[in-house]
Design a protein around this motif. Structure first.
Motif, mmCIF file in Angstrom:
data_model
loop_
_atom_site.group_PDB
_atom_site.id
_atom_site.type_symbol
_atom_site.label_atom_id
_atom_site.label_comp_id
_atom_site.label_asym_id
_atom_site.label_seq_id
_atom_site.Cartn_x
_atom_site.Cartn_y
_atom_site.Cartn_z
ATOM 1 N N ASP A 53 -60.402 23.489 -16.662
ATOM 2 C CA ASP A 53 -59.102 23.528 -17.346
ATOM 3 C C ASP A 53 -58.060 24.259 -16.501
ATOM 4 O O ASP A 53 -56.878 23.931 -16.546
ATOM 5 C CB ASP A 53 -59.220 24.196 -18.715
ATOM 6 N N LEU A 56 -56.715 21.823 -14.003
ATOM 7 C CA LEU A 56 -55.776 20.918 -14.678
ATOM 8 C C LEU A 56 -54.441 21.608 -14.921
ATOM 9 O O LEU A 56 -53.386 20.996 -14.760
ATOM 10 C CB LEU A 56 -56.370 20.422 -15.994
ATOM 11 N N GLY A 60 -52.099 19.549 -12.841
ATOM 12 C CA GLY A 60 -51.656 18.515 -13.765
ATOM 13 C C GLY A 60 -52.748 17.476 -13.988
ATOM 14 O O GLY A 60 -53.879 17.625 -13.546
ATOM 15 N N ARG A 61 -52.379 16.435 -14.675
ATOM 16 C CA ARG A 61 -53.322 15.361 -14.990
ATOM 17 C C ARG A 61 -53.763 14.662 -13.694
ATOM 18 O O ARG A 61 -52.927 14.308 -12.870
ATOM 19 C CB ARG A 61 -52.648 14.365 -15.926
ATOM 20 N N PRO A 62 -55.088 14.438 -13.520
ATOM 21 C CA PRO A 62 -55.547 13.779 -12.298
ATOM 22 C C PRO A 62 -55.114 12.310 -12.245
ATOM 23 O O PRO A 62 -54.903 11.676 -13.276
ATOM 24 C CB PRO A 62 -57.072 13.901 -12.372
ATOM 25 N N ASP A 63 -54.997 11.790 -11.024
ATOM 26 C CA ASP A 63 -54.662 10.383 -10.825
ATOM 27 C C ASP A 63 -55.869 9.484 -11.049
ATOM 28 O O ASP A 63 -55.718 8.300 -11.338
ATOM 29 C CB ASP A 63 -54.115 10.166 -9.407
ATOM 30 N N SER A 65 -60.323 9.784 -12.394
ATOM 31 C CA SER A 65 -61.418 10.635 -12.829
ATOM 32 C C SER A 65 -62.640 9.781 -13.154
ATOM 33 O O SER A 65 -62.527 8.583 -13.413
ATOM 34 C CB SER A 65 -61.017 11.483 -14.046
ATOM 35 N N MET A 74 -62.528 14.685 -10.550
ATOM 36 C CA MET A 74 -61.101 14.452 -10.751
ATOM 37 C C MET A 74 -60.443 14.384 -9.382
ATOM 38 O O MET A 74 -60.817 15.132 -8.479
ATOM 39 C CB MET A 74 -60.483 15.593 -11.566
ATOM 40 N N TRP A 76 -56.558 13.896 -7.260
ATOM 41 C CA TRP A 76 -55.107 13.864 -7.234
ATOM 42 C C TRP A 76 -54.685 13.333 -5.873
ATOM 43 O O TRP A 76 -55.271 13.694 -4.852
ATOM 44 C CB TRP A 76 -54.536 15.268 -7.429
#
Length: 187
Positions: A53, A56, A60-63, A65, A74, A76
């Motif tokens: 977490d 994240l 940020g949100r992974p591209d 996963s 995950m 990016w």
């Protein structure tokens, strides 16, 4: 020309033509904590053992996963022309913790460097001077044209282009664990 001018010219020419023993890589003072690769410990702001977490929250949100059997990967991708990749492999200690912890961190950007200035873009021969390397059998990497070498007992591994012998990515993992992850970390 004055005597002072002649001495200044001679000193300048001597200084410009004196060989240095300094490598062309960044010095430890020039490498910031945000870009430092610490074998067995961290890459930049991501640390082995850190809750997923936290990664994240920072990245940020992974591209992309993938998850299986209590593990997750995950990734990016950089938004620039190079599309450098940061990948994080996590796993859960089933029955003891209900959250994932970072087990491996991989980066392909040459911006990240060890304290000695090594990282993606470094020739295998230079890495071998700094680390005692052992080739790792990795079928997924091999299919991508990569050779994987790990620094024995140090917690750092290198993906090497099989043709150019140049490092394409660096992975940090616990020093007492193998370089491979349960889920394939290679693109």
């Amino acid at each position: 020309m004055t005597r002072f001018g002649s001495l200044l010219l001679f000193t300048t020419l001597l200084a410009c033509n004196t060989p240095t023993d300094k490598p062309a890589t960044k010095s430890a003072a020039e490498i910031t904590p945000a870009q430092l690769i610490s074998p067995g410990q961290s890459i930049g702001q991501l640390t082995i053992g850190m809750p997923a977490d936290s990664a994240l929250a920072r990245l940020g949100r992974p591209d992309a996963s993938d998850a299986a059997m209590g593990s997750a990967l995950m990734a990016w991708y950089g938004k620039d022309a190079h599309h450098y990749r940061t990948a994080v492999f996590t796993s859960m200690n089933m029955g003891n913790e209900n959250f994932h912890r970072i087990k491996r961190i991989m980066v392909s950007s040459p911006w990240f460097k060890t304290a000695d200035g090594l990282g993606a873009g470094t020739p295998l021969a230079v890495l071998a001077e700094q680390f005692r390397l052992k080739k790792v059998a990795d079928a997924a990497a091999s299919q991508k044209g990569l050779l994987v070498y790990t620094a024995v007992g140090r917690g750092i591994s290198f993906d090497i282009d099989s043709l150019t012998r140049i490092c394409k990515a660096v992975t940090v993992h616990p020093a007492d664990e193998q370089a491979a992850a349960y889920i394939n970390m290679h693109e």
